[in-house]
Structures are given as C-alpha cells and as structure tokens.
Design a protein around this motif. Structure first.
Motif, short mmCIF file in Angstrom:
data_model
loop_
_atom_site.label_atom_id
_atom_site.label_comp_id
_atom_site.label_asym_id
_atom_site.label_seq_id
_atom_site.Cartn_x
_atom_site.Cartn_y
_atom_site.Cartn_z
N GLU A 161 -4.28 -4.88 -68.81
CA GLU A 161 -4.44 -6.29 -68.46
C GLU A 161 -5.90 -6.72 -68.32
OE1 GLU A 161 -1.82 -8.41 -68.63
OE2 GLU A 161 -0.82 -6.59 -69.30
N LEU A 216 -7.38 -19.92 -64.94
CA LEU A 216 -6.40 -19.95 -66.03
C LEU A 216 -5.49 -18.73 -65.99
CD1 LEU A 216 -8.55 -21.19 -69.05
CD2 LEU A 216 -6.73 -22.45 -67.91
N VAL A 217 -6.10 -17.55 -65.88
CA VAL A 217 -5.31 -16.32 -65.88
C VAL A 217 -4.48 -16.20 -64.61
CG1 VAL A 217 -5.45 -13.80 -65.91
CG2 VAL A 217 -6.92 -15.14 -67.42
N ALA A 272 -3.06 -18.68 -63.12
CA ALA A 272 -1.90 -19.55 -63.31
C ALA A 272 -0.92 -18.99 -64.33
CB ALA A 272 -2.37 -20.94 -63.75
N ASP A 273 -1.43 -18.18 -65.28
CA ASP A 273 -0.58 -17.60 -66.32
C ASP A 273 -1.06 -16.18 -66.61
OD1 ASP A 273 1.04 -16.96 -68.42
OD2 ASP A 273 0.23 -18.45 -69.82
N PRO A 274 -0.60 -15.19 -65.84
CA PRO A 274 -1.07 -13.81 -66.02
C PRO A 274 -0.79 -13.23 -67.41
CG PRO A 274 0.05 -14.06 -63.91
CD PRO A 274 0.30 -15.31 -64.68
N ARG A 275 0.17 -13.80 -68.15
CA ARG A 275 0.49 -13.32 -69.50
C ARG A 275 -0.23 -14.12 -70.58
NH1 ARG A 275 4.61 -10.25 -71.00
NH2 ARG A 275 5.06 -11.62 -72.78
N MET A 276 -1.17 -14.93 -70.21
CA MET A 276 -1.87 -15.78 -71.18
C MET A 276 -2.47 -14.92 -72.29
SD MET A 276 -4.94 -18.55 -70.61
CE MET A 276 -3.81 -19.76 -69.90
N SER A 277 -2.21 -15.32 -73.52
CA SER A 277 -2.69 -14.56 -74.67
C SER A 277 -4.19 -14.78 -74.86
CB SER A 277 -1.95 -14.99 -75.94
OG SER A 277 -2.29 -16.33 -76.28
N THR A 330 -4.80 -18.22 -76.53
CA THR A 330 -4.78 -19.39 -75.65
C THR A 330 -6.02 -19.44 -74.77
OG1 THR A 330 -2.36 -19.37 -75.63
CG2 THR A 330 -3.46 -20.60 -73.88
N GLN A 374 -8.78 -22.39 -74.65
CA GLN A 374 -8.98 -23.15 -73.42
C GLN A 374 -10.44 -23.13 -72.97
OE1 GLN A 374 -6.83 -25.13 -71.76
NE2 GLN A 374 -5.41 -24.76 -73.44
N ASP A 394 2.20 -13.81 -81.57
CA ASP A 394 2.15 -13.41 -80.17
C ASP A 394 2.58 -11.96 -79.98
OD1 ASP A 394 1.55 -14.18 -77.47
OD2 ASP A 394 3.69 -14.12 -77.04
#
Length: 423
Positions: free
Chosen positions: A184, A220-221, A223-228, A231, A235, A371
């Motif tokens: 991660e 950002l991460v 709010a969305d730990p799986r953010m690619s 993305t 951003q 993805d």
C-alpha cells in the motif's frame, strides 16, 4: 469539463483528445518475499500557451531483470525546446539505469553534460528516476525536481537520502534514496509545475509547495484507501490546476504515481466453448474465480446463467442513449455485456480513442481491465456464423482475433500480466 481543454497535451507514450493526457499504466509483479504489484501512471497538462509539453515521462520494463524504470524530466522553459531537452534527458537516464551499473555515477554524467542557462545558472533539464527491483527495493535519484512524497499507511513519511554535489557548482545537487517498498505504499513525484502552481496569488504567494501537495494526497488517500495510481495522479494535476489563475496552466504540470499493492485480478470470458461438454467447466471457472468477472456475449451469458441456475436481467435504461447494446446482470458475475460490438469498442478505447461523453458498456469494461493487474482471458472457440458474414462491417472481427488484440494491447501498452486461454 474544464475550459482548459484547448491546452491539453498528449502523454509521452499515448495520445488522446481529453482535457489532460491519458494516463500510462504499468503493472509488474515485484515477486520475492514482498509479492507486490507496481501500478504506475501519470497525468499531465501542458502550459496553456504551448502546443507541446516541456515535461517528459518515460517508462521502461526490463523483462530480463523484472525491473520497472521510469523517468520524469522537466525541460527548462516550455514548448518545443523544453520538450526536446526533457526527452533527451529522459532517454539518457533510461539507458543508463537499464545498464544496471552504478547509476549515481551516470546521473552525475547526465547532470554535468546538460547545458546550463547562462542567465539563470541552472541546468536545461531536471529529472527524477525511479528504479524498482523485483525484490521490492526502490532507488530514486532526483536532480532539480521537487522531492517525491512517500505515502505509507496513508501518511507522508520522510526517507533519508544521500546528496552529491556537481563538478559545475553547488547550484545542482543530486539526491539519492534507497528503501524497501511496503504493501500500500504510494510514491508521488512531479515537476515543479505542481509545487509552484498558484505562485504569486494571494492564497498561494509561494506556490502550492511540497507541504500542500503532501497534505492534499494524504487527504485523498484517507478518503479512499483503494484509490488507484491513475486517479491519484489525475487528482494531483487537477488540484494544481485549480490553484492557477483562471485555471490555466502557467507551466507544464506533470504527476506520476507508483502504487505498490497486492494484485487485482479480472477474468474476461467471451464466446461459447467449442464443445457443449465444456459448458459446465466454463461456468465453474467463472464462478470460482478469485477476482472480478466479466462475461461478454449473449450466448456466453446464456451458458453461464443456465449452468449457475441464475437469471439474466437486461438493463435497458442505464445506457439508453448509447449506440452499444445494454449491459445485463447475472448473480455472481460483476459485468455482463454484449460481445463483438462491445469488445471492439473496448479495444478502441484501450488503443487511445477518446472516452465518450456518456458512459457505456465498453467504458465499464475498459475501466475494469485498466484497474486490474492480472487479467485472465477465456475465449470460447465455437464459431458464431453471424460474424463470418462478409457483408458485416470490418470492425466485427471474429472473436479470437479480437481477443488476441485486446491481450496484446494490455501487455504491450499497459504492461499487464495477461493469460489468454482458448476453450
């Protein structure tokens, strides 16, 4: 869509007509004790007054040693001259890094061989080189570019570095980092068009700066730990662009993101098996697959639904304005689409065709493939006579040829791990 469309730029490796450059993705299994995948993507906007980006982003996968090499170079100024200098620097860095010798030495060679601006007393190009090894170790070399951000556990952490001076003066310093990647981890690196965005404004008199970028990516991460990686890179560029007056890029803005993660797997099945005796195996492969599953083709969907004792429900209203056939639902399958037409459009999107304004089945299919890190393609070999009609459009290729082309573009353009199986 932002009014900045006219200032968009093509990426170093791919072309498109979108507002910003399409992202480049490279996925590679780290192997060894870490067994991580490396997802690498970038996003870019060129300076608003230029037709050519002055930043260069290059990627090379050394299949012999299973290394992933990437370089972000920023040419001095903007436009064609900066583009030539940035690309020249990036190519030199890739070649030297690939040689697997002491890269610090060659980085000094690059740094000392670049011409220096007589007025500003700085090099005509700066660079960041990221070298990922199969055991999960990472080496990063920076000259002139802003320091990278390492997000670990969703938070930016500091990594010790060694600094080397230049024989041409102390105004150029080489920073070298070595560390082992953790699951991660995200490495975010960019040109100074990101950190200096908004400079001179009342809100950001000194620009966005590293601290602002780090806080932004952390949010950002979080709010969305799986953010690619795709993305996150997009951003960051959009965040920088929003700091600029009138949201016009006053410098080339480029961001690359390298994301270490466990592999995301997808199974794409299309076409009925050659023998009806294999129908049960075909459906069971889909049912038991550990990852996302996609079925493309009406006959294929009927076989899967029958063997899994499930119903097919067609959604006629989700994409009613699309020229492609609608999507369907089968319990236990993540995405069900029509076959040849949708797959052909998916291949076009993967080849760089601009995304349509409205989503459709092909967009969903392409996004799922992009993805993913490991893609298994299961191709039924029973001939569908309808697609052998010579009066049909050329785009309606027979399934086997089409699926081979999809597999090829996923491997060669996006560096996916693809397994193609015929049944």
């Amino acid at each position: 869509m932002s009014s900045n469309r006219e200032y968009s730029t093509a990426g170093t490796l791919r072309l498109g007509a979108t507002e910003t450059s399409p992202c480049f993705r490279a996925s590679s299994e780290a192997g060894g004790k870490t067994n991580l995948f490396k997802e690498l993507e970038f996003h870019q906007v060129r300076k608003h007054s230029q037709h050519t980006a002055g930043d260069a982003f290059m990627v090379h996968k050394d299949s012999r040693n299973n290394r992933l090499l990437t370089v972000l170079s920023d040419g001095l100024g903007s436009g064609v001259k900066a583009n030539i200098l940035a690309n020249m620097t990036a190519r030199m860095a890739i070649k030297f890094a690939e040689s697997d010798t002491d890269f610090v030495h060659y980085a000094k060679v690059i740094m000392n061989s670049l011409p220096v601006c007589k007025v500003r007393k700085i090099a005509y190009a700066t660079f960041t080189v990221v070298d990922c090894r199969p055991d999960g170790s990472v080496q990063i070399v920076e000259q002139g570019n802003p320091p990278f951000i390492l997000l670990r556990g969703g938070e930016p952490i500091e990594i010790d570095c060694r600094e080397y001076g230049s024989t041409q003066g102390d105004y150029r310093r080489l920073r070298v980092y070595r560390f082992d990647a953790h699951p991660e981890d995200r490495i975010v690196f960019f040109s100074d068009g990101v950190t200096e965005s908004g400079m001179g404004s009342a809100t950001y008199p000194l620009g966005w700066r590293i601290q602002g970028c780090a806080e932004f990516t952390q949010k950002l991460v979080g709010a969305d730990p799986r953010m690619s990686a795709r993305t996150l890179a997009e951003q960051v560029v959009r965040g920088a662009l929003q700091k600029e007056p009138e949201r016009k890029a006053y410098d080339d803005i480029t961001c690359g993101v390298l994301y270490f993660r466990t592999p995301r797997r997808t199974l794409l099945a299309s076409g009925p098996p050659f023998s009806e005796k294999r129908d049960a195996d075909y459906a069971e492969t889909i049912r038991s697959f550990d990852g996302h599953t996609i079925v493309s083709g009406g006959t294929s969907a009927e076989i899967v639904a029958r063997e899994l004792n499930a119903k097919i429900e067609t959604d006629l209203f989700r994409f009613r304005r699309s020229t492609l056939p609608p999507v369907s639902r089968i319990e236990g399958v993540d995405l069900v689409t029509e076959g040849i037409l949708t797959l052909t459009e998916t291949l076009n999107l993967l080849d760089g065709k601009p995304r349509p304004a409205q989503e459709n089945a092909a967009v969903l299919l392409a996004d799922q493939l992009l993805d993913s890190d490991v893609i298994q393609i299961l191709v039924g070999t029973k001939i569908n006579q309808a697609h052998q009609d010579p009066n049909l459009p050329v785009e309606l290729e027979i399934r086997r040829s089409l699926m081979r082309r999809i597999a090829t573009v996923l491997e060669t353009t996006y560096f996916k791990e693809v397994k193609l199986e015929f049944i």
